[in-house]
Design an enzyme around this catalytic site. Sequence first.
Site, PDB file in Angstrom:
ATOM      1  N   SER A   3     -35.888   9.119 -10.128  1.00  0.00           N
ATOM      2  CA  SER A   3     -35.297  11.182 -10.354  1.00  0.00           C
ATOM      3  C   SER A   3     -35.655  11.841 -11.377  1.00  0.00           C
ATOM      4  CB  SER A   3     -33.743  10.950 -10.551  1.00  0.00           C
ATOM      5  OG  SER A   3     -32.997  12.234 -11.299  1.00  0.00           O
TER       6      SER A   3
ATOM      7  N   TYR B 267     -26.438   7.311 -15.289  1.00  0.00           N
ATOM      8  CA  TYR B 267     -26.815   7.643 -13.548  1.00  0.00           C
ATOM      9  C   TYR B 267     -28.790   7.693 -14.383  1.00  0.00           C
ATOM     10  CZ  TYR B 267     -30.189   9.402 -10.330  1.00  0.00           C
ATOM     11  OH  TYR B 267     -30.230  10.134  -9.223  1.00  0.00           O
TER      12      TYR B 267
END
Length: 261
Positions: free
Chosen positions: A138, A151
């Site tokens: 990401s 995350y």
Amino acid sequence: MPTALITGASRGIGRAFAAELARRGYNLLLVARSKDQLEQAATELRAQSGVEVAVLAQDLAAPNAVEQVAEWANSQTQELAVLVNNAGYGMWGRFEELGLAEQQSMLQLNMHVPVALTHRLLPALRQQGKSFILNVSSTAAYQAVPTLTLYAASKAFLLSFSRGLRYELRGSGVSVTCLSPGATTTDFADRAGMSAGLQETANKVSMTPEQVAQAGIAAMLAGEAELIPGALNKVSARLTGLVPKSLTEKIAAGIYEKHLK
């Protein structure tokens, strides 16, 4: 015929990966939790591309899940040429206010599963003349993101793991690529528990799963080390390396924290 295994393949970017690889002539091994969604995807892909598609409904965060997936994959094909470690999710909120067990389960799926599955399937990938590993990270991997703290950390781990493994496998015939998408029109925000206001902000700059998948597969097959799809995402990620970390963290917090209740 060469075969690709994709985790988290029932919807979103994973489903788009499956369509793109099928279009390129790969047989498919699809893994996700939802049996109904997997079977629906398999039916559509067979009709559209004429490739062979096998599915396995498996919660990858469950004990022994990776071993079960690996055994299943090896029983399905001797031509495993692509491994796409796509399954993962985020949790939005302050670290101390989110449940520890739930956060640990997220870390299990985001980090430990791709590591273990890669380790287990590398012997099969090495048997091919040329094979590929695509790890889905990401843009959050490039900086700390308050309220998405674990995350972002898990995706930074996956990026570093990908680059290190890529170097170790140089000359082996196995190429490793890390794909780091930004905001994408999937159910990520819903599962992460993000507010409607935050989702609305993200949607203004979101890419489609198909755009992300097409770019990612092209980069993988070209042997690229990593790819950030989308011009705005590339610029944003590069800027984080040019300005003080305290500033990027403050900016990220300004975007995400203001939507917390």
